[in-house]
Write a protein that holds these residues in place. Structure first.
Motif, PDB file in Angstrom:
ATOM      1  N   LEU A 339       0.833  -1.259  -0.044  1.00 29.90           N
ATOM      2  CA  LEU A 339      -0.043   0.011  -0.137  1.00 29.90           C
ATOM      3  C   LEU A 339       0.680   1.240  -0.068  1.00 29.90           C
ATOM      4  N   GLN A 340       2.158   1.332  -0.134  1.00 31.72           N
ATOM      5  CA  GLN A 340       3.131   2.192  -0.115  1.00 31.72           C
ATOM      6  C   GLN A 340       2.976   3.148   0.900  1.00 31.72           C
ATOM      7  N   ALA A 341       2.549   2.536   2.261  1.00 36.57           N
ATOM      8  CA  ALA A 341       2.565   3.353   3.480  1.00 36.57           C
ATOM      9  C   ALA A 341       3.623   4.101   3.948  1.00 36.57           C
ATOM     10  N   LYS A 342       3.807   5.164   4.350  1.00 35.80           N
ATOM     11  CA  LYS A 342       5.091   5.788   4.616  1.00 35.80           C
ATOM     12  C   LYS A 342       5.071   6.997   5.765  1.00 35.80           C
ATOM     13  N   GLN A 343       3.469   7.287   6.124  1.00 32.98           N
ATOM     14  CA  GLN A 343       3.577   8.194   7.274  1.00 32.98           C
ATOM     15  C   GLN A 343       4.398   7.813   8.688  1.00 32.98           C
ATOM     16  N   GLY A 382      -5.061  -0.599  15.055  1.00 30.16           N
ATOM     17  CA  GLY A 382      -4.661  -0.782  13.837  1.00 30.16           C
ATOM     18  C   GLY A 382      -5.331  -0.373  12.809  1.00 30.16           C
ATOM     19  N   LEU A 383      -6.765   0.044  12.803  1.00 32.23           N
ATOM     20  CA  LEU A 383      -7.455   0.569  11.764  1.00 32.23           C
ATOM     21  C   LEU A 383      -7.171   1.853  11.614  1.00 32.23           C
ATOM     22  N   PHE A 384      -6.698   2.833  12.572  1.00 26.30           N
ATOM     23  CA  PHE A 384      -6.373   4.149  12.129  1.00 26.30           C
ATOM     24  C   PHE A 384      -4.839   4.128  11.557  1.00 26.30           C
ATOM     25  N   SER A 385      -4.125   3.152  11.993  1.00 23.58           N
ATOM     26  CA  SER A 385      -2.725   3.266  11.510  1.00 23.58           C
ATOM     27  C   SER A 385      -3.010   2.807   9.814  1.00 23.58           C
ATOM     28  N   LEU A 386      -3.800   2.041   9.589  1.00 21.33           N
ATOM     29  CA  LEU A 386      -4.042   1.372   8.190  1.00 21.33           C
ATOM     30  C   LEU A 386      -4.514   2.581   7.335  1.00 21.33           C
ATOM     31  N   LEU A 387      -5.530   3.419   7.978  1.00 20.02           N
ATOM     32  CA  LEU A 387      -6.149   4.538   7.196  1.00 20.02           C
ATOM     33  C   LEU A 387      -5.302   5.436   7.322  1.00 20.02           C
ATOM     34  N   TYR A 388      -4.500   5.873   7.928  1.00 19.93           N
ATOM     35  CA  TYR A 388      -3.327   7.030   8.098  1.00 19.93           C
ATOM     36  C   TYR A 388      -2.252   6.786   7.238  1.00 19.93           C
ATOM     37  N   GLY A 389      -1.941   5.397   6.955  1.00 21.00           N
ATOM     38  CA  GLY A 389      -0.860   5.152   6.149  1.00 21.00           C
ATOM     39  C   GLY A 389       0.662   5.042   6.860  1.00 21.00           C
ATOM     40  N   VAL A 390       0.436   4.383   8.086  1.00 15.80           N
ATOM     41  CA  VAL A 390       1.746   4.593   8.846  1.00 15.80           C
ATOM     42  C   VAL A 390       2.752   3.573   8.065  1.00 15.80           C
ATOM     43  N   ALA A 391       3.967   3.811   8.257  1.00 13.35           N
ATOM     44  CA  ALA A 391       4.929   3.055   7.520  1.00 13.35           C
ATOM     45  C   ALA A 391       5.118   1.640   8.257  1.00 13.35           C
ATOM     46  N   PRO A 392       5.192   0.500   7.705  1.00 12.36           N
ATOM     47  CA  PRO A 392       5.177  -0.636   8.153  1.00 12.36           C
ATOM     48  C   PRO A 392       6.263  -0.811   9.378  1.00 12.36           C
ATOM     49  N   ALA A 393       7.267  -0.455   9.210  1.00  9.14           N
ATOM     50  CA  ALA A 393       8.222  -0.854  10.025  1.00  9.14           C
ATOM     51  C   ALA A 393       7.942  -0.041  11.490  1.00  9.14           C
ATOM     52  N   GLN A 394       7.338   0.967  11.478  1.00 10.54           N
ATOM     53  CA  GLN A 394       6.979   1.949  12.623  1.00 10.54           C
ATOM     54  C   GLN A 394       5.914   1.133  13.465  1.00 10.54           C
ATOM     55  N   THR A 468     -13.284  10.274   7.908  1.00 12.40           N
ATOM     56  CA  THR A 468     -12.523  10.886   6.924  1.00 12.40           C
ATOM     57  C   THR A 468     -11.482  10.153   6.295  1.00 12.40           C
ATOM     58  N   LEU A 469     -10.651   9.527   6.987  1.00 14.66           N
ATOM     59  CA  LEU A 469      -9.411   8.485   6.371  1.00 14.66           C
ATOM     60  C   LEU A 469     -10.131   7.332   5.797  1.00 14.66           C
ATOM     61  N   TYR A 470     -11.172   6.803   6.158  1.00 17.72           N
ATOM     62  CA  TYR A 470     -11.699   5.539   5.622  1.00 17.72           C
ATOM     63  C   TYR A 470     -11.920   5.867   4.099  1.00 17.72           C
ATOM     64  N   TRP A 471     -12.824   6.987   3.826  1.00 17.13           N
ATOM     65  CA  TRP A 471     -13.228   7.556   2.582  1.00 17.13           C
ATOM     66  C   TRP A 471     -12.051   7.683   1.610  1.00 17.13           C
ATOM     67  N   ASP A 472     -11.016   8.376   2.337  1.00 11.52           N
ATOM     68  CA  ASP A 472      -9.735   8.664   1.564  1.00 11.52           C
ATOM     69  C   ASP A 472      -9.076   7.446   1.165  1.00 11.52           C
ATOM     70  N   GLN A 506     -10.105  14.091   0.272  1.00 12.09           N
ATOM     71  CA  GLN A 506      -8.665  13.915   0.279  1.00 12.09           C
ATOM     72  C   GLN A 506      -7.883  15.289   0.845  1.00 12.09           C
ATOM     73  N   GLN A 507      -8.482  16.609   0.805  1.00 14.25           N
ATOM     74  CA  GLN A 507      -7.734  17.572   1.448  1.00 14.25           C
ATOM     75  C   GLN A 507      -7.848  17.650   2.936  1.00 14.25           C
ATOM     76  N   GLN A 508      -9.005  17.073   3.623  1.00 19.30           N
ATOM     77  CA  GLN A 508      -9.223  17.018   4.927  1.00 19.30           C
ATOM     78  C   GLN A 508      -8.376  15.943   5.411  1.00 19.30           C
ATOM     79  N   ALA A 509      -8.139  14.635   4.788  1.00 16.59           N
ATOM     80  CA  ALA A 509      -7.394  13.758   5.206  1.00 16.59           C
ATOM     81  C   ALA A 509      -5.770  14.314   5.239  1.00 16.59           C
ATOM     82  N   ALA A 510      -5.307  14.888   4.223  1.00 14.91           N
ATOM     83  CA  ALA A 510      -4.081  15.208   4.139  1.00 14.91           C
ATOM     84  C   ALA A 510      -3.911  16.431   5.437  1.00 14.91           C
TER      85      ALA A 510
END
Length: 522
Positions: A339-343, A382-394, A468-472, A506-510
């Motif tokens: 998912l290219q998560a990098k936050q 876990g759901l928040f981290s997934l929707l937020y896009g947290v880097a897997p290693a973190q 918001t992050l779910y729809w994003d 997308q703007q609110q999620a950003a």
């Protein structure tokens, strides 16, 4: 003991069973046991104080048990002035001092540890004999053969094979499941209702004895800046305590476990869950005895089949399954990021200081007790981290650090595969995503009534960040999710959004992902 040491048996902090394969053929006149407490095991991830105390207290009690069994033991304490700080360093020093002819151990559960110990053995030109871990119902070889025969991995098929092989919850013919079905999820997983859970059975508690109190003081002294609290530490750290905890779960909570296994309620961390994962993962309990005891409760008419099956599936099914995935996929599993998560992980994951009431409650509970039940882990943190896009290693490092039951073979696949879905669907068939309304439903609105955010809103000041992050998430990964048959309805709902609303989401999620200061992190 003779002047020549034949075998040095290596015992790790999650191998605390005296009947382990490493002890087969043990001769106290010519063999010895080696154990070591080392700083590295609490610092390679920022291990919480409850997790570190759990391991060290259980290790020290097991050392006493070994001595009572008459097994010579070489044990290094964490605060010993000569402590090398790592398992590799301690083993290297032990080999130089003891000059064993051979190293023996039950296969470790952690890839990193196995590689480190193998390197030391090779450096010393000593054979390292790895023996199968009899603690589990299956071997990694058996799982690999299953995976090869299936082409794709799914828990249900592996679980059924193990049920049949071991005769668990089966009709007398050994082919048909009790009750005529393999899975009773449809009868489980209710919320408590608006009135809440009402009377709840007490958690099994084991006030720290003198040895555990010494460990608590040691951890406070050695790791003062690590997260977590120890005021309520009362986990079982001996086999006798673990057996008592098992008995209390079976009689007091198992009958309602399945019905409420996904329910949440504020200030009620324990509910009807077993709280046995740490004792199982440190091998104070054997999964065979746990599964057999749960099945006996059903056959005696003391617990319904749906509850018993749901509980047994977590142990005989999921636990065995994730272990197989871990060992057949390592070390490459750590590199997945489909998912290219990098936050960056939000700093408040280490403090619980967020306005989102459900998240704050789950995080503070985790830091206070080293515990949260599986829905809090999967569908809140876990759901928040997934929707937020947290880097897997973190996010992997966080889950490994904070829970008393966290060992990598079970934590890593659960986090990266089940929770974060970054392995491309290897472990789970779909990402477990939902808006804030799922949390509202499974907590009967108890969190949302206290929260400044509205789970029904995806835009505006009162919009729930989960929503918001779910729809994003659906918008960002629309192409990938559209190819998944289990995601068709959710993706279709996202495609109905207007272009203006998609842009606003997308703007609110950003804005939610704007980097914040990382004070308090390691």
């Amino acid at each position: 003991m003779t002047a020549t040491l034949r075998h040095l048996v290596l015992v790790l902090g999650d191998q605390l069973n005296s009947d382990a394969s490493a002890f087969d053929g043990f001769d106290p006149t010519q063999d010895a046991v080696w154990m070591a407490e080392v700083q590295e095991e609490s610092t390679h991830v920022w291990s919480s104080k409850p997790r570190t105390v759990m391991f060290l207290a259980a290790m020290r009690h097991f050392a006493l048990a070994l001595r009572r069994l008459g097994r010579p033991l070489h044990y290094r304490w964490l605060d010993d002035p000569d402590n090398q700080g790592s398992l590799a360093g301690e083993l290297r020093a032990a080999i130089a001092r003891l000059q064993p002819q051979r190293l023996i151990m039950t296969a470790p559960g952690d890839w990193r540890v196995l590689q480190a110990l193998r390197a030391v053995a090779a450096e010393a030109d000593l054979p390292l004999e790895l023996r199968d871990d009899r603690h589990f119902f299956s071997t990694v070889r058996e799982f690999a053969a299953h995976a090869q025969s299936r082409g794709s991995l799914r828990l249900e098929y592996f679980y059924r094979e193990l049920r049949q092989k071991h005769g668990v919850l089966m009709e007398p013919d050994g082919r048909r499941p009790l009750g005529g079905q393999w899975n009773f999820d449809a009868e489980n997983r209710e919320a408590f209702g608006a009135a809440g859970p009402g009377f709840l059975p007490a958690r099994s508690q084991f006030p720290p004895d003198a040895l555990t109190r010494e460990v608590i003081a040691l951890v406070q002294r050695q790791l003062p800046d690590h997260p977590g609290q120890l005021d309520s530490f009362a986990w079982p750290v001996t086999r006798e305590q673990a057996l008592q905890a098992l008995g209390e779960f079976l009689s007091e909570r198992l009958p309602l476990f399945g019905r409420y296994q996904d329910a949440m309620w504020p200030e009620e961390p324990w509910l009807y869950h077993s709280h046995l994962a740490a004792a199982l993962n440190l091998k104070l309990l054997n999964p065979r005895e746990v599964v057999a005891a749960a099945e006996a409760e059903y056959r005696a008419g003391r617990a319904p089949l749906a509850c018993v099956e749901g509980f047994i599936r977590q142990i005989l099914g999921w636990r065995e399954y994730v272990r197989g995935v871990y060992w057949t996929q390592m070390p490459g599993y750590l590199e997945h990021n489909s998912l290219q998560a990098k936050q960056d992980l939000p700093a408040w994951y280490w403090t619980g200081e967020t306005e989102m009431v459900c998240l704050s409650a789950a995080l503070r509970q985790t830091l206070d007790h080293g515990y949260a039940h599986h829905i809090q882990r999967l569908m809140v943190t876990g759901l928040f981290s997934l929707l937020y896009g947290v880097a897997p290693a973190q996010i992997h490092a966080w889950y490994l650090a904070v829970y008393v039951d966290a060992v990598e073979w079970v934590e890593l696949p659960n986090t990266l595969g089940m929770s974060q879905f970054i392995d491309g669907g290897l472990l789970a068939s779909k990402p477990y995503i939902a808006s804030g309304k799922y949390i509202q439903r499974m907590s009967s609105g108890s969190y949302c009534r206290r929260c400044p955010y509205d789970p029904a809103e995806r835009l505006g000041e009162r919009a729930c960040p989960f929503t918001t992050l779910y729809w994003d998430f659906l918008i960002r990964h629309e192409a990938l999710l559209a190819a998944n048959p289990r995601m068709v309805m959710q993706v279709r709902n996202a495609t109905r959004l207007s272009a203006e609303e998609r842009t606003a989401i997308q703007q609110q999620a950003a804005a939610l992902r704007q980097p914040k200061p990382r004070a308090g992190t390691p």
